[in-house]
Design a protein around this motif. Structure first.
Motif, PDB file in Angstrom:
ATOM      1  N   GLU A 102      34.289  -0.131   9.941  1.00  0.00           N
ATOM      2  CA  GLU A 102      34.351   0.970   8.976  1.00  0.00           C
ATOM      3  C   GLU A 102      35.156   2.146   9.522  1.00  0.00           C
ATOM      4  OE1 GLU A 102      31.460   3.821   6.227  1.00  0.00           O
ATOM      5  OE2 GLU A 102      30.551   2.350   7.593  1.00  0.00           O
ATOM      6  N   LYS A 103      34.943   2.485  10.788  1.00  0.00           N
ATOM      7  CA  LYS A 103      35.694   3.599  11.388  1.00  0.00           C
ATOM      8  C   LYS A 103      37.185   3.282  11.446  1.00  0.00           C
ATOM      9  CE  LYS A 103      32.021   5.479  14.363  1.00  0.00           C
ATOM     10  NZ  LYS A 103      31.572   5.667  15.767  1.00  0.00           N
ATOM     11  N   GLY A 104      37.507   2.055  11.804  1.00  0.00           N
ATOM     12  CA  GLY A 104      38.912   1.674  11.900  1.00  0.00           C
ATOM     13  C   GLY A 104      39.623   1.767  10.565  1.00  0.00           C
ATOM     14  N   TYR A 105      38.981   1.275   9.531  1.00  0.00           N
ATOM     15  CA  TYR A 105      39.601   1.309   8.204  1.00  0.00           C
ATOM     16  C   TYR A 105      39.655   2.725   7.641  1.00  0.00           C
ATOM     17  CZ  TYR A 105      40.307  -3.661   7.603  1.00  0.00           C
ATOM     18  OH  TYR A 105      40.792  -4.947   7.734  1.00  0.00           O
ATOM     19  N   THR A 106      38.660   3.536   7.966  1.00  0.00           N
ATOM     20  CA  THR A 106      38.645   4.921   7.467  1.00  0.00           C
ATOM     21  C   THR A 106      39.633   5.798   8.229  1.00  0.00           C
ATOM     22  OG1 THR A 106      36.322   4.719   6.795  1.00  0.00           O
ATOM     23  CG2 THR A 106      37.199   6.940   7.064  1.00  0.00           C
ATOM     24  N   GLU A 107      39.540   5.800   9.552  1.00  0.00           N
ATOM     25  CA  GLU A 107      40.412   6.655  10.361  1.00  0.00           C
ATOM     26  C   GLU A 107      41.867   6.180  10.349  1.00  0.00           C
ATOM     27  OE1 GLU A 107      38.802   7.293  14.279  1.00  0.00           O
ATOM     28  OE2 GLU A 107      36.742   7.497  13.492  1.00  0.00           O
ATOM     29  N   GLY A 108      42.056   4.881  10.097  1.00  0.00           N
ATOM     30  CA  GLY A 108      43.412   4.342  10.047  1.00  0.00           C
ATOM     31  C   GLY A 108      44.028   4.384   8.667  1.00  0.00           C
ATOM     32  N   TYR A 109      43.314   4.963   7.689  1.00  0.00           N
ATOM     33  CA  TYR A 109      43.802   5.067   6.310  1.00  0.00           C
ATOM     34  C   TYR A 109      44.217   3.694   5.767  1.00  0.00           C
ATOM     35  CZ  TYR A 109      43.838  10.028   7.410  1.00  0.00           C
ATOM     36  OH  TYR A 109      43.472  11.282   7.801  1.00  0.00           O
ATOM     37  N   LEU A 110      43.348   2.711   6.003  1.00  0.00           N
ATOM     38  CA  LEU A 110      43.584   1.344   5.556  1.00  0.00           C
ATOM     39  C   LEU A 110      42.726   1.050   4.328  1.00  0.00           C
ATOM     40  CD1 LEU A 110      43.448  -0.270   9.100  1.00  0.00           C
ATOM     41  CD2 LEU A 110      45.515   0.212   7.773  1.00  0.00           C
ATOM     42  N   ARG A 111      43.289   0.285   3.411  1.00  0.00           N
ATOM     43  CA  ARG A 111      42.578  -0.002   2.174  1.00  0.00           C
ATOM     44  C   ARG A 111      41.294  -0.772   2.447  1.00  0.00           C
ATOM     45  NH1 ARG A 111      45.004  -3.945  -2.343  1.00  0.00           N
ATOM     46  NH2 ARG A 111      43.623  -5.456  -1.333  1.00  0.00           N
ATOM     47  N   LYS A 112      40.220  -0.352   1.796  1.00  0.00           N
ATOM     48  CA  LYS A 112      38.931  -1.044   1.912  1.00  0.00           C
ATOM     49  C   LYS A 112      38.799  -1.991   0.733  1.00  0.00           C
ATOM     50  CE  LYS A 112      36.976   3.040   4.154  1.00  0.00           C
ATOM     51  NZ  LYS A 112      38.082   3.988   3.861  1.00  0.00           N
ATOM     52  N   SER A 113      38.479  -3.250   1.029  1.00  0.00           N
ATOM     53  CA  SER A 113      38.557  -4.281  -0.007  1.00  0.00           C
ATOM     54  C   SER A 113      37.256  -5.012  -0.294  1.00  0.00           C
ATOM     55  CB  SER A 113      39.633  -5.311   0.386  1.00  0.00           C
ATOM     56  OG  SER A 113      40.898  -4.696   0.498  1.00  0.00           O
ATOM     57  N   THR A 114      36.157  -4.703   0.413  1.00  0.00           N
ATOM     58  CA  THR A 114      34.913  -5.418   0.124  1.00  0.00           C
ATOM     59  C   THR A 114      34.265  -4.858  -1.132  1.00  0.00           C
ATOM     60  OG1 THR A 114      33.685  -3.943   1.599  1.00  0.00           O
ATOM     61  CG2 THR A 114      34.395  -6.051   2.511  1.00  0.00           C
ATOM     62  N   CYS A 115      33.733  -5.761  -1.939  1.00  0.00           N
ATOM     63  CA  CYS A 115      33.074  -5.350  -3.170  1.00  0.00           C
ATOM     64  C   CYS A 115      31.890  -6.249  -3.461  1.00  0.00           C
ATOM     65  CB  CYS A 115      34.059  -5.386  -4.350  1.00  0.00           C
ATOM     66  SG  CYS A 115      34.544  -7.053  -4.859  1.00  0.00           S
ATOM     67  N   ASP A 116      31.016  -5.793  -4.357  1.00  0.00           N
ATOM     68  CA  ASP A 116      29.938  -6.641  -4.855  1.00  0.00           C
ATOM     69  C   ASP A 116      30.579  -7.744  -5.699  1.00  0.00           C
ATOM     70  OD1 ASP A 116      28.026  -7.526  -7.060  1.00  0.00           O
ATOM     71  OD2 ASP A 116      26.661  -6.347  -5.808  1.00  0.00           O
ATOM     72  N   PRO A 117      30.295  -9.021  -5.395  1.00  0.00           N
ATOM     73  CA  PRO A 117      30.991 -10.098  -6.101  1.00  0.00           C
ATOM     74  C   PRO A 117      30.691 -10.163  -7.595  1.00  0.00           C
ATOM     75  CG  PRO A 117      29.253 -10.983  -4.696  1.00  0.00           C
ATOM     76  CD  PRO A 117      29.384  -9.542  -4.356  1.00  0.00           C
ATOM     77  N   LEU A 118      29.573  -9.583  -8.028  1.00  0.00           N
ATOM     78  CA  LEU A 118      29.216  -9.647  -9.449  1.00  0.00           C
ATOM     79  C   LEU A 118      29.673  -8.411 -10.211  1.00  0.00           C
ATOM     80  CD1 LEU A 118      25.646 -11.231  -9.208  1.00  0.00           C
ATOM     81  CD2 LEU A 118      27.854 -12.368  -9.471  1.00  0.00           C
ATOM     82  N   THR A 119      29.371  -7.222  -9.677  1.00  0.00           N
ATOM     83  CA  THR A 119      29.770  -5.995 -10.378  1.00  0.00           C
ATOM     84  C   THR A 119      31.206  -5.617 -10.074  1.00  0.00           C
ATOM     85  OG1 THR A 119      29.086  -4.511  -8.575  1.00  0.00           O
ATOM     86  CG2 THR A 119      27.393  -5.170 -10.183  1.00  0.00           C
ATOM     87  N   ARG A 120      31.760  -6.138  -8.981  1.00  0.00           N
ATOM     88  CA  ARG A 120      33.101  -5.837  -8.477  1.00  0.00           C
ATOM     89  C   ARG A 120      33.235  -4.395  -8.003  1.00  0.00           C
ATOM     90  NH1 ARG A 120      34.297 -10.515  -7.123  1.00  0.00           N
ATOM     91  NH2 ARG A 120      36.369  -9.724  -6.601  1.00  0.00           N
ATOM     92  N   LYS A 121      32.121  -3.698  -7.780  1.00  0.00           N
ATOM     93  CA  LYS A 121      32.154  -2.332  -7.279  1.00  0.00           C
ATOM     94  C   LYS A 121      32.546  -2.338  -5.804  1.00  0.00           C
ATOM     95  CE  LYS A 121      29.416   1.863  -6.582  1.00  0.00           C
ATOM     96  NZ  LYS A 121      28.083   2.513  -6.725  1.00  0.00           N
ATOM     97  N   ASN A 122      33.565  -1.546  -5.467  1.00  0.00           N
ATOM     98  CA  ASN A 122      34.021  -1.466  -4.087  1.00  0.00           C
ATOM     99  C   ASN A 122      32.952  -0.780  -3.242  1.00  0.00           C
ATOM    100  OD1 ASN A 122      35.483  -0.602  -1.613  1.00  0.00           O
ATOM    101  ND2 ASN A 122      37.279  -1.328  -2.721  1.00  0.00           N
ATOM    102  N   LEU A 123      32.624  -1.374  -2.089  1.00  0.00           N
ATOM    103  CA  LEU A 123      31.572  -0.841  -1.225  1.00  0.00           C
ATOM    104  C   LEU A 123      32.049   0.338  -0.389  1.00  0.00           C
ATOM    105  CD1 LEU A 123      29.972  -4.193  -0.010  1.00  0.00           C
ATOM    106  CD2 LEU A 123      29.330  -2.785  -1.976  1.00  0.00           C
TER     107      LEU A 123
END
Length: 279
Positions: A98-119
């Motif tokens: 989480e820190k790497g993706y946040t501090e590195g300004y990298l797109r976060k792609s995990t989501c709830d498979p049913l609602t498709r809400k990005n985590l």
């Protein structure tokens, strides 16, 4: 027994996530140079050169090689003489991701498979742990994009399908994938094990450096034949035609049940992001 704080692991993964997404690995760079020598299509050559320029700019500007910065796949080779202290290993790994993706300004792609809400965290990471002799810890981060992963496939063949059936399946999987995994691809193939194991073998096969020869002569021959057949499909770079559809095919094999013949194909995009460190 050597003690190692999980905070060290967390910090290492944070850095690896960013470095892997910004920098094309050396084996990928060499593979692109060789591909340019072999590619006969002018469009294909142009695309390969654009990819090389993209690698250069991403590294210089500290930007993702691709906008799909992937799910974080973590391979942890844990020395049996190491005691990780200070907290839960999986929690430390996920904090690092989480820190790497946040501090590195990298797109976060995990989501709830049913609602498709990005985590919003790009966690949980996909974690594979293997115990090894010694007191070292090797960490490999492989960000895996959705386009290539979606084109992967698994088949539980009857034993009668044999090697010919397995090879036909691999080639057909790449043919069906077409331009979707952003070729030129790297193709990981697992043979044997059981349903879940064969998928892991195909994924782990991608860790072997491009250009290295399989230590099993049987598998080395199979890899060469598969790569030749795949590159005769004419899909080419980004699916616009050409000789270089895949940069490499890597095969891993393990024993299986006498009634089964599992085969899995894990397709990797041209970025083939991976970075490792030994703690």
């Amino acid at each position: 027994m050597r003690e190692l704080s999980v905070e060290v692991l967390e910090d290492a993964i944070k850095e690896l996530v960013m470095v892997a997404n910004y920098n094309a690995p050396e084996d990928v760079k060499r593979a692109f140079d060789l591909a340019l020598e072999k590619e006969e299509s002018e469009v294909g050559k142009k695309i390969l050169l654009e990819f090389k320029e993209n690698h250069k700019l991403a590294s210089e500007e500290k930007l993702g090689i691709c906008q799909d910065t992937g799910l974080a796949v973590i391979f942890l080779f844990l020395g049996q003489d190491v005691h990780l202290v200070g907290g839960d290993i999986y929690e430390a790994i996920n904090r690092g991701v989480e820190k790497g993706y946040t501090e590195g300004y990298l797109r976060k792609s995990t989501c709830d498979p049913l609602t498709r809400k990005n985590l919003g965290t790009n966690t949980p990471a996909i974690v594979h742990i293997k115990f090894i002799p010694g007191d070292k810890v090797k960490v490999v981060v492989m960000p895996k994009g959705g386009g290539a992963e979606n084109m992967s496939a698994l088949r539980m063949f009857p034993p009668s399908a044999g090697l010919e059936g397995a090879m036909d399946f691999v080639v057909e999987t790449v043919r069906k994938a077409g331009p979707n995994p952003c070729p030129p691809t790297i193709v990981g193939v697992g043979i044997g094990g059981n349903f879940e194991r064969v998928a892991f073998l195909a994924k782990r096969a991608l860790l072997r450096p491009i250009g290295s020869k399989n230590t099993d002569e049987r598998l080395a021959h199979i890899e060469e034949e598969l790569l030749e057949r795949i590159n005769k499909l004419g899909i080419g770079p980004m699916g616009l035609g050409g000789r270089i559809t895949s940069l490499a095919v890597h095969v891993e094999l393990e024993p299986c049940h006498i009634a089964s013949f599992p085969v899995a194909v894990n397709i990797e995009c041209n970025a083939h992001r991976h970075k490792s460190i030994e703690l």
